[in-house]
Design an enzyme around this catalytic site. Structure first.
Site, PDB file in Angstrom:
ATOM      1  N   GLU A   1       0.817  -1.206   0.000  1.00 20.83           N
ATOM      2  CA  GLU A   1       0.000   0.000   0.000  1.00 20.83           C
ATOM      3  C   GLU A   1       0.851   1.257   0.000  1.00 20.83           C
ATOM      4  OE1 GLU A   1      -2.366   0.291   3.608  1.00 20.83           O
ATOM      5  OE2 GLU A   1      -2.450   2.424   3.163  1.00 20.83           O
TER       6      GLU A   1
ATOM      7  N   LYS B   1      -4.734  11.290  -0.853  1.00 18.53           N
ATOM      8  CA  LYS B   1      -5.126   9.974  -0.311  1.00 18.53           C
ATOM      9  C   LYS B   1      -6.339   9.471  -1.101  1.00 18.53           C
ATOM     10  CE  LYS B   1      -7.176   8.127   3.973  1.00 18.53           C
ATOM     11  NZ  LYS B   1      -7.534   8.448   5.374  1.00 18.53           N
TER      12      LYS B   1
ATOM     13  N   ALA C   1     -14.106   3.061   4.175  1.00 18.69           N
ATOM     14  CA  ALA C   1     -14.493   2.329   2.958  1.00 18.69           C
ATOM     15  C   ALA C   1     -13.690   1.038   2.814  1.00 18.69           C
ATOM     16  CB  ALA C   1     -14.303   3.213   1.731  1.00 18.69           C
TER      17      ALA C   1
ATOM     18  N   LYS D   1      -6.534  -0.360  13.186  1.00 18.03           N
ATOM     19  CA  LYS D   1      -5.833   0.608  14.014  1.00 18.03           C
ATOM     20  C   LYS D   1      -6.553   0.784  15.343  1.00 18.03           C
ATOM     21  CE  LYS D   1      -6.203   2.614  10.452  1.00 18.03           C
ATOM     22  NZ  LYS D   1      -6.600   3.595   9.456  1.00 18.03           N
TER      23      LYS D   1
HETATM   24  N1  PSU Z   1      -3.057   1.876   8.897  1.00 14.68           N
HETATM   25  C1  PSU Z   1      -1.843   2.377   9.169  1.00 14.68           C
HETATM   26  N2  PSU Z   1      -1.446   3.490   8.516  1.00 14.68           N
HETATM   27  C2  PSU Z   1      -2.226   4.078   7.569  1.00 14.68           C
HETATM   28  C3  PSU Z   1      -3.506   3.511   7.275  1.00 14.68           C
HETATM   29  C4  PSU Z   1      -3.867   2.418   7.960  1.00 14.68           C
HETATM   30  O1  PSU Z   1      -1.123   1.858  10.003  1.00 14.68           O
HETATM   31  O2  PSU Z   1      -1.815   5.071   6.983  1.00 14.68           O
HETATM   32  C5  PSU Z   1      -4.346   4.101   6.168  1.00 14.68           C
HETATM   33  C6  PSU Z   1      -4.707   2.976   5.209  1.00 14.68           C
HETATM   34  O3  PSU Z   1      -4.459   3.437   3.906  1.00 14.68           O
HETATM   35  C7  PSU Z   1      -6.189   2.775   5.425  1.00 14.68           C
HETATM   36  C8  PSU Z   1      -6.601   4.177   5.699  1.00 14.68           C
HETATM   37  O4  PSU Z   1      -6.826   2.221   4.311  1.00 14.68           O
HETATM   38  O5  PSU Z   1      -5.588   4.623   6.595  1.00 14.68           O
HETATM   39  C9  PSU Z   1      -7.965   4.280   6.293  1.00 14.68           C
HETATM   40  O6  PSU Z   1      -8.362   5.599   6.228  1.00 14.68           O
HETATM   41  P1  PSU Z   1      -9.890   5.954   6.498  1.00 14.68           P
HETATM   42  O7  PSU Z   1     -10.070   5.677   7.954  1.00 14.68           O
HETATM   43  O8  PSU Z   1      -9.992   7.426   6.165  1.00 14.68           O
HETATM   44  O9  PSU Z   1     -10.715   5.106   5.587  1.00 14.68           O
END
Ligand code: PSU
Ligand code: MN
EC number: 4.2.1.70
Length: 323
Positions: free
Chosen positions: A26, A87, A142, A160
């Site tokens: 990623e 992003k 998402a 997380k």
């Molecule tokens: N987990 C991490 N670091 C990150 C992310 C997740 O340790 O940067 C990122 C991933 O790209 C994940 C995104 O898909 O955060 C989720 O963001 P949101 O909660 O806005 O969907």
């Protein structure tokens, strides 16, 4: 002129053609999840961890409007260092391409692109999920709905810890996403070894994951992801007490500073990294490198497992990754 089709790095294209193991990686963790200048070094280390375990890394992102599977080092550097990198979740991909943007793909967008490219295994840090205030804000990543319709194995350290883990696991169950612990029945809590939540299944080896993927392909009734939850060993986790304190501060700051939407996750991760004076960063890096290594071993096992669980896993999908 771009025709908007996916572009492939030369090595990844060759590996996919010849059925060698490939692991998708990623780019949002690089551009938005990790602080500079460590992020570029870590991005390269992730690729090295994949290689050291026998697979070809395919880091996915968008460069000048092109979706690239297998960024080269110049492209990786550009996404790690430029200030204009957006992003990108799945819904952003087309408009970003139309504007010729540089972008980093989230778990959602990376899995969708990887599956479309025929890559069956993906390594990341932690998934997005249901945010703690979701009952009021409706903030649910998402990542969840995309994983429900994208056939790929995602190696992560759970969701997380800034999220509502219990609610996220309930949503994954509702969405029919398979979740297995790697050598554990406890769902990991990202920075923390154990989130406190129990899983129905564990797997003991990369081969067992590969066999699971082969079974899914053989059964022909699955269109979603398999989450392989790989916890940090307890002695490598972030001190749980420091973790809880930092999280409480971060959530309070979020509220005070009015941060919402897709800025929430990068904001909280940055808060962790500065408030723990880099301790959480070291843990975050460990998580990603371990997941990259395990993902590579799964990809290797999948290429040697009979049936369709191999590198073609994603090509025979029934659900469109782009909805
Ligand atoms: N987990 C991490 N670091 C990150 C992310 C997740 O340790 O940067 C990122 C991933 O790209 C994940 C995104 O898909 O955060 C989720 O963001 P949101 O909660 O806005 O969907
Ligand atoms: Mn969100």
């Amino acid at each position: 002129m771009s025709d908007f089709q996916i572009r492939y790095g030369a090595e990844v294209a060759a590996a996919l053609r010849t059925g060698r193991p490939v692991v998708a990686c990623e780019s949002t963790i690089v551009s938005h999840g990790l602080p500079r200048p460590d992020n570029l070094r870590v991005a390269r280390e992730i690729e090295r961890a994949v290689r050291n375990n026998g697979a070809v890394p395919a880091t996915i992102g968008m460069v000048a409007g092109d979706i690239v599977v297998g960024l080269d080092d110049d492209q990786l550097t550009r996404l790690a260092t430029s200030d204009t990198v957006v992003k990108l979740s799945v819904r952003d991909l087309a408009v970003a391409a139309a504007r010729g943007a540089d972008g980093a793909t989230t778990v959602a967008a990376t899995s969708a692109v990887a599956a479309a490219a025929g890559i069956g295994v993906f390594a990341t840090g932690g998934l997005g999920g249901v945010h703690r205030e979701a009952a009021q804000t409706f903030d649910e990543s998402a990542d969840l709905v995309t994983l429900a319709r994208t056939p790929i194995a995602v190696v992560c350290a759970g969701v997380k810890s800034i999220l509502d883990t219990g609610a996220t696991l309930e949503r994954l169950e509702t969405l029919g996403v398979t979740v297995v612990g790697y050598r554990t029945r406890r769902f990991p809590g990202f920075f923390i070894t154990d989130s406190g939540f129990e899983l129905d299944w564990s797997v003991d080896s990369p081969e067992q994951v590969a066999t699971t993927l082969a079974a899914r392909a053989g059964q022909g009734v699955h269109s979603g992801a398999v989450i392989v939850a790989n916890p940090l060993p307890p002695d490598e986790q972030l001190d749980p007490e420091l973790h809880d304190r930092t999280l409480a501060d971060g959530l309070a700051r979020l509220d005070r500073e009015g941060v919402t939407g897709k800025a929430v996750t990068p904001f909280l991760l940055a808060h962790f990294h500065s408030a723990t004076a880099g301790a959480s960063l070291a843990v975050n890096v460990r998580i990603i490198l371990r997941n990259a290594a395990l993902a590579a071993r799964i990809a290797v096992a999948a290429t040697t497992t009979a049936g369709e669980g191999g590198p073609d896993h994603g090509r025979h999908r029934t659900g469109r990754a782009d909805g």
